[in-house]
Design a protein around this motif. Sequence first.
Motif, PDB file in Angstrom:
ATOM      1  N   GLY A 100     -14.835   0.733  -0.379  1.00 12.20           N
ATOM      2  CA  GLY A 100     -13.625   0.949  -1.205  1.00 12.20           C
ATOM      3  C   GLY A 100     -12.602  -0.125  -1.580  1.00 12.20           C
ATOM      4  O   GLY A 100     -12.211  -1.012  -0.036  1.00 12.20           O
ATOM      5  N   ILE A 101     -11.137   0.028  -1.877  1.00 16.00           N
ATOM      6  CA  ILE A 101     -10.010  -0.635  -1.502  1.00 16.00           C
ATOM      7  C   ILE A 101      -8.733  -0.282  -1.806  1.00 16.00           C
ATOM      8  O   ILE A 101      -8.984   0.898  -2.625  1.00 16.00           O
ATOM      9  CB  ILE A 101      -9.880  -2.062  -3.212  1.00 16.00           C
ATOM     10  N   ILE A 102      -8.005   0.148  -1.225  1.00 19.35           N
ATOM     11  CA  ILE A 102      -7.550   0.987  -0.632  1.00 19.35           C
ATOM     12  C   ILE A 102      -5.755   0.338   0.214  1.00 19.35           C
ATOM     13  O   ILE A 102      -6.237  -0.976   0.478  1.00 19.35           O
ATOM     14  CB  ILE A 102      -7.606   2.445  -0.199  1.00 19.35           C
ATOM     15  N   ASP A 103      -4.158   0.903  -0.131  1.00 19.96           N
ATOM     16  CA  ASP A 103      -3.172   0.141   0.644  1.00 19.96           C
ATOM     17  C   ASP A 103      -3.141   0.306   1.924  1.00 19.96           C
ATOM     18  O   ASP A 103      -4.327   1.077   2.811  1.00 19.96           O
ATOM     19  CB  ASP A 103      -2.337   1.443  -0.193  1.00 19.96           C
ATOM     20  N   VAL A 104      -2.678  -0.333   2.281  1.00 17.22           N
ATOM     21  CA  VAL A 104      -2.361  -0.429   3.882  1.00 17.22           C
ATOM     22  C   VAL A 104      -1.477   0.316   4.848  1.00 17.22           C
ATOM     23  O   VAL A 104      -1.634   1.108   5.637  1.00 17.22           O
ATOM     24  CB  VAL A 104      -2.139  -1.729   4.476  1.00 17.22           C
ATOM     25  N   ASP A 105      -0.759   1.135   3.695  1.00 20.45           N
ATOM     26  CA  ASP A 105       0.817   2.079   3.727  1.00 20.45           C
ATOM     27  C   ASP A 105       0.998   3.172   3.663  1.00 20.45           C
ATOM     28  O   ASP A 105       0.311   3.487   1.985  1.00 20.45           O
ATOM     29  CB  ASP A 105       2.464   0.898   3.892  1.00 20.45           C
ATOM     30  N   LEU A 106       1.169   3.956   4.221  1.00 11.05           N
ATOM     31  CA  LEU A 106       1.121   4.946   3.513  1.00 11.05           C
ATOM     32  C   LEU A 106       1.962   5.692   2.650  1.00 11.05           C
ATOM     33  O   LEU A 106       1.391   6.638   1.815  1.00 11.05           O
ATOM     34  CB  LEU A 106       1.584   6.750   4.894  1.00 11.05           C
ATOM     35  N   ARG A 107       3.490   4.734   2.832  1.00  9.79           N
ATOM     36  CA  ARG A 107       4.582   5.022   2.115  1.00  9.79           C
ATOM     37  C   ARG A 107       4.244   4.056   0.602  1.00  9.79           C
ATOM     38  O   ARG A 107       4.201   4.770  -0.398  1.00  9.79           O
ATOM     39  CB  ARG A 107       6.210   3.703   2.753  1.00  9.79           C
ATOM     40  N   GLN A 108       3.234   3.396   0.512  1.00  7.54           N
ATOM     41  CA  GLN A 108       2.428   3.285  -0.448  1.00  7.54           C
ATOM     42  C   GLN A 108       1.564   3.773  -1.630  1.00  7.54           C
ATOM     43  O   GLN A 108       1.600   4.482  -2.742  1.00  7.54           O
ATOM     44  CB  GLN A 108       1.385   1.993  -0.034  1.00  7.54           C
ATOM     45  N   TYR A 109       1.151   4.748  -0.002  1.00  5.19           N
ATOM     46  CA  TYR A 109      -0.142   5.573  -1.115  1.00  5.19           C
ATOM     47  C   TYR A 109       0.333   6.881  -1.334  1.00  5.19           C
ATOM     48  O   TYR A 109       0.057   7.367  -2.713  1.00  5.19           O
ATOM     49  CB  TYR A 109      -1.146   6.387   0.111  1.00  5.19           C
ATOM     50  N   VAL A 159       4.340  -1.274  -8.895  1.00  3.41           N
ATOM     51  CA  VAL A 159       4.803  -1.284  -8.107  1.00  3.41           C
ATOM     52  C   VAL A 159       4.515  -1.104  -6.647  1.00  3.41           C
ATOM     53  O   VAL A 159       5.023  -1.535  -5.497  1.00  3.41           O
ATOM     54  CB  VAL A 159       6.009  -0.377  -8.290  1.00  3.41           C
ATOM     55  N   GLN A 160       2.943  -1.001  -6.323  1.00  7.50           N
ATOM     56  CA  GLN A 160       2.646  -0.729  -5.003  1.00  7.50           C
ATOM     57  C   GLN A 160       2.449  -1.805  -4.212  1.00  7.50           C
ATOM     58  O   GLN A 160       2.256  -1.831  -3.098  1.00  7.50           O
ATOM     59  CB  GLN A 160       1.247   0.097  -5.258  1.00  7.50           C
ATOM     60  N   THR A 161       2.052  -2.704  -5.289  1.00  4.27           N
ATOM     61  CA  THR A 161       1.872  -4.466  -4.544  1.00  4.27           C
ATOM     62  C   THR A 161       2.711  -5.351  -5.430  1.00  4.27           C
ATOM     63  O   THR A 161       3.369  -5.213  -6.168  1.00  4.27           O
ATOM     64  CB  THR A 161       0.958  -4.799  -3.905  1.00  4.27           C
ATOM     65  N   ASP A 162       3.415  -6.255  -4.293  1.00  3.16           N
ATOM     66  CA  ASP A 162       4.111  -6.864  -5.047  1.00  3.16           C
ATOM     67  C   ASP A 162       3.582  -8.899  -6.118  1.00  3.16           C
ATOM     68  O   ASP A 162       3.634  -9.128  -6.900  1.00  3.16           O
ATOM     69  CB  ASP A 162       4.670  -7.530  -4.047  1.00  3.16           C
ATOM     70  N   ASN A 163       2.067  -7.724  -6.301  1.00  6.52           N
ATOM     71  CA  ASN A 163       0.902  -9.036  -6.787  1.00  6.52           C
ATOM     72  C   ASN A 163       0.968 -10.065  -6.221  1.00  6.52           C
ATOM     73  O   ASN A 163      -0.152 -11.040  -6.921  1.00  6.52           O
ATOM     74  CB  ASN A 163       1.661  -9.026  -8.696  1.00  6.52           C
ATOM     75  N   ASN A 179      -9.537   4.222  11.251  1.00  2.00           N
ATOM     76  CA  ASN A 179      -9.722   5.637  10.856  1.00  2.00           C
ATOM     77  C   ASN A 179      -8.533   6.077   9.774  1.00  2.00           C
ATOM     78  O   ASN A 179      -7.684   6.063  10.559  1.00  2.00           O
ATOM     79  CB  ASN A 179     -10.133   6.949  11.316  1.00  2.00           C
ATOM     80  N   HIS A 180      -9.038   4.803   8.253  1.00  2.00           N
ATOM     81  CA  HIS A 180      -8.046   5.655   7.947  1.00  2.00           C
ATOM     82  C   HIS A 180      -7.270   6.834   7.244  1.00  2.00           C
ATOM     83  O   HIS A 180      -8.537   7.907   7.406  1.00  2.00           O
ATOM     84  CB  HIS A 180      -8.856   4.337   6.642  1.00  2.00           C
ATOM     85  N   TYR A 181      -6.339   7.037   6.617  1.00  2.00           N
ATOM     86  CA  TYR A 181      -5.189   8.186   6.300  1.00  2.00           C
ATOM     87  C   TYR A 181      -5.684   9.117   5.503  1.00  2.00           C
ATOM     88  O   TYR A 181      -6.231   9.870   5.002  1.00  2.00           O
ATOM     89  CB  TYR A 181      -4.010   7.686   6.392  1.00  2.00           C
ATOM     90  N   ASN A 186       3.781  -5.875   7.193  1.00  2.00           N
ATOM     91  CA  ASN A 186       2.752  -6.493   7.153  1.00  2.00           C
ATOM     92  C   ASN A 186       2.629  -6.687   6.055  1.00  2.00           C
ATOM     93  O   ASN A 186       3.673  -6.187   4.792  1.00  2.00           O
ATOM     94  CB  ASN A 186       1.449  -5.247   7.554  1.00  2.00           C
ATOM     95  N   PRO A 187       1.515  -7.315   5.455  1.00  4.20           N
ATOM     96  CA  PRO A 187       1.024  -7.535   3.723  1.00  4.20           C
ATOM     97  C   PRO A 187       1.291  -6.478   3.394  1.00  4.20           C
ATOM     98  O   PRO A 187       0.280  -5.598   3.757  1.00  4.20           O
ATOM     99  CB  PRO A 187      -0.249  -8.828   4.180  1.00  4.20           C
ATOM    100  N   ASP A 188       1.774  -6.099   1.514  1.00  5.42           N
ATOM    101  CA  ASP A 188       1.610  -5.496   1.120  1.00  5.42           C
ATOM    102  C   ASP A 188      -0.183  -5.454   0.425  1.00  5.42           C
ATOM    103  O   ASP A 188      -0.312  -4.931  -0.649  1.00  5.42           O
ATOM    104  CB  ASP A 188       2.488  -4.895   0.269  1.00  5.42           C
ATOM    105  N   ASP A 189      -0.807  -6.310   0.667  1.00  6.82           N
ATOM    106  CA  ASP A 189      -2.117  -6.523   0.383  1.00  6.82           C
ATOM    107  C   ASP A 189      -3.215  -5.278   0.045  1.00  6.82           C
ATOM    108  O   ASP A 189      -2.700  -4.746   1.646  1.00  6.82           O
ATOM    109  CB  ASP A 189      -2.753  -8.345   0.091  1.00  6.82           C
ATOM    110  N   ARG A 190      -3.758  -5.004  -0.885  1.00 10.46           N
ATOM    111  CA  ARG A 190      -5.088  -3.918  -0.174  1.00 10.46           C
ATOM    112  C   ARG A 190      -5.797  -4.447   1.030  1.00 10.46           C
ATOM    113  O   ARG A 190      -6.310  -5.257   1.326  1.00 10.46           O
ATOM    114  CB  ARG A 190      -5.092  -3.250  -1.232  1.00 10.46           C
ATOM    115  N   TRP A 191      -6.285  -3.307   1.392  1.00  9.55           N
ATOM    116  CA  TRP A 191      -7.439  -3.597   2.313  1.00  9.55           C
ATOM    117  C   TRP A 191      -8.651  -3.484   1.301  1.00  9.55           C
ATOM    118  O   TRP A 191      -8.694  -2.147   0.451  1.00  9.55           O
ATOM    119  CB  TRP A 191      -7.981  -2.559   3.488  1.00  9.55           C
ATOM    120  N   VAL A 192      -9.951  -4.129   1.804  1.00 10.86           N
ATOM    121  CA  VAL A 192     -11.261  -4.281   1.239  1.00 10.86           C
ATOM    122  C   VAL A 192     -12.095  -3.191   2.450  1.00 10.86           C
ATOM    123  O   VAL A 192     -12.461  -4.294   3.761  1.00 10.86           O
ATOM    124  CB  VAL A 192     -12.148  -5.094   0.889  1.00 10.86           C
ATOM    125  N   PHE A 193     -12.944  -2.450   2.549  1.00  9.78           N
ATOM    126  CA  PHE A 193     -13.644  -1.408   3.638  1.00  9.78           C
ATOM    127  C   PHE A 193     -15.061  -1.686   3.093  1.00  9.78           C
ATOM    128  O   PHE A 193     -15.845  -1.781   1.771  1.00  9.78           O
ATOM    129  CB  PHE A 193     -13.085   0.081   3.881  1.00  9.78           C
TER     130      PHE A 193
END
Length: 835
Positions: free
Chosen positions: A526-535, A543-547, A419-421, A566-573
Amino acid sequence: MKKIIIACTLMAAACAQAKTPAVTPVESLAINDKNYFAMQGLNVTVFSDIYPDGHQTGVTIIQHGSRVAANGDLRLEVSPGQWSPVPTGGEQVVNKEQRSITQTMSYPDPTKDKKGFNPINYPDLKFSYKVNVTALQGNQFKVSVDLEKPLPAEWIGKIGFNLELFPGELFGKAFLMDQQSGIFPRQANGPIENIGGEFIATPLATGNKLVVAPDDDKRRIVIENTTKDSGAGKLELWDGRANHNNGWYIVRTSIPANATKNAIEWIVTPNVVKGWQYEPALQVSQIGYSTKQPKKLVIEQDATDLKVDEINIYQLTESGKKLVRKGKPQTWGNFLRYNYLTYDFSDIQTPGSYVISYRDKSTSSFKINDDVFDRHVWQPTLEYFLPMQMCHMRINEKYRVWHGLDHMDDAIMAPVNLNHYDGYVSGPSTLTKYKPGDRVPGLDVGNWHDAGDFDMRIESTMGTVWLLAEMVEEFGLNYDATSIDQKTKIVEIHQPDGKNDALQQIEHGLLSVLGGYKALGRLYRGIIDVDLRQYVLLGDASVQTDNLPYDPKLAKGQVKNDKSGNPDDRWVFTEDNPNREINAAAGLASAARALKTYNPQMSKDALAAAVDIYQKSFARATKIDEKAFVIAELYLSTKDKKYLADLMPLKDQIIAKIDEAGWPLGRIMADIEDKNFVAAINDAVDKHQQLVRDRAVKESPYGVPYKPNIWGAGWNIQEFGVKQYFFHKSWPQYTTTDAYFSALNFVLGVHPGVNTQSFASGVGANSATVAYGNNRADWSYIPGGVISGTALIRPDLPELKIWPFFWQQTEYVMGGGETNYMFLVLAVNAENKKR
């Protein structure tokens, strides 16, 4: 920071929407028929609202018509944020004779504890308490807190009663605390200290009596801590923006040890200017009107103000203002907390620029001309906003870079049972051949960032695609102001490339959706970041990920891990949601028609995907509006009568939900051979439109339904207007153009509240130029973005603050917020050209 509708768990106080006599002024706080404290110039509501994470709940002070303080409640932190624990509400007792309101509250909220749309992690702490508010003499009231039992020893000093002060009305104003004095700073300043593991600014002041804004009679509030327990904390004035950019100033007193009855007691005295009345707000379109378009001024007055004065309409000339009309407005009646007047000036058709005055107030200038929508109205959305939201691209505008190339490391498969934030939920399976952590190809291209954050939701993407495709089909939308190069991944704003920008944007959306469909064998959620600090990033998407695609096997030296390892690559749900899937299929079918010549292969792929999704998901879908929608779009794209055959058994369901399921069907009714079906649908539309016309006249002076829950109602009203366009196009014998004309006027400035801005940023004489987008930390705006607009502070205060951190009032979103607006402008313009 996302669109979320929350059910009212406390007071279910409805908007007062009846034409009732004006209110008699009250000179001392008393509980009114809407169950809040009121006197002329001051209101105090007690848990009338339900959204603490949006600064809307608890004890709230509305002083001289403006909400200046809110969220008066017990909190577990000095300066809570969006994902901080919040209590849940229980019984409320209103005693009008004793002029008191008591609200029972408790921690935790079981509906939010690690569950729900925005799950919150609560500590192992359970307690209940009562917040009591009692009117004293005149404009004074007491707030006290009773605990069911004393707090655990480890929580002493951590839990306190907070009252939040809205910063936007206090910048530069003074405060006094006992013998101390200061000014409310424009930005949060140090020194910084560590409190409970969180770095926040040292209190601005500490003492027993706080005077807020002694230099402003309309904002002066005196708060005195009268808690009798010797161990009680003092009043503390904090700046909550030091640890949360969207924070407010906070007045706080800590709960003492062993306290139960009167654990906190404050006396609060907001100043009231004697004889104050809400000044009239004059509401007209900030753009203007076509010559033959209906034109109506709405005047919003204090509920006690029954006086009706003349309005003056001036044409602007080289010599200044020229009076062209005097007139007497008509009384409409009471709505929300105000008395309303209206004045119809549709017969003024001479081209030119105008202003209207009433008493000592004047509107912004507006235009009357048949070319009023030909420039500067819908165009900024296509020129600026849609390019700015594009993901996987670098967005240039001459000397400016709106954002750099971003998210080229999309995407890896999300974990299961998560359950993502921010509303994403995964089940026990990925529903694909990919395992959690696997890289999914085809997702590092296309799409738009959904809102003031950076995720990409299928419904937002396909809603945008569908509306753009419909604008191409309905109005021949063909506009080229932007260069979009998918090979170099560079967008140049205001540099035409000889291609229709609308078709290029449709293509951009489908690159992602079809890329994911081919790789996954299904639509992504959808596709979203993995970390609340990114969000919570405010700023450049790049600058949200390192590309850089994360691969643990790659050589050392690649920047690949965030602070958590953890990797900063976004998750696909993914998800199994047939209703959402067939909605997307409808958009794919519509896009296939729009792209047929521009990109034939993508057109074929879109239609094939739509057919495939329909075959897999239609029978399992439960929402009749989505079923009618996808059938209509697929039939229009294929002319295959099997879709009409699938429609016939749904007649009763469609009729029962004709407002939602009827509008898509008008375009295919001529091809339906079952006369009984056609007659039944026609009859249902007729009855529905009678209700729409009745509501437009009786419910509000704005000609549209205005019943917001938490978010501003602008987006819903725009969607209503688009549906009314299709009802009118297909059933003109039952449907007028009034509703979608009124919906557009609502967005452009004819809406409740003192702030009469156009919700479309950069559009009109006065518009929302402080908004909640990726730019919000800069107190700026993105031209053509459309905010949700005026919210309802329960039970009856319309509010649109100048504040970049109110997602429920000023956020931009994809999926309808901007493209529904574009559609309405084009629809109104097309109708005007016929007149």
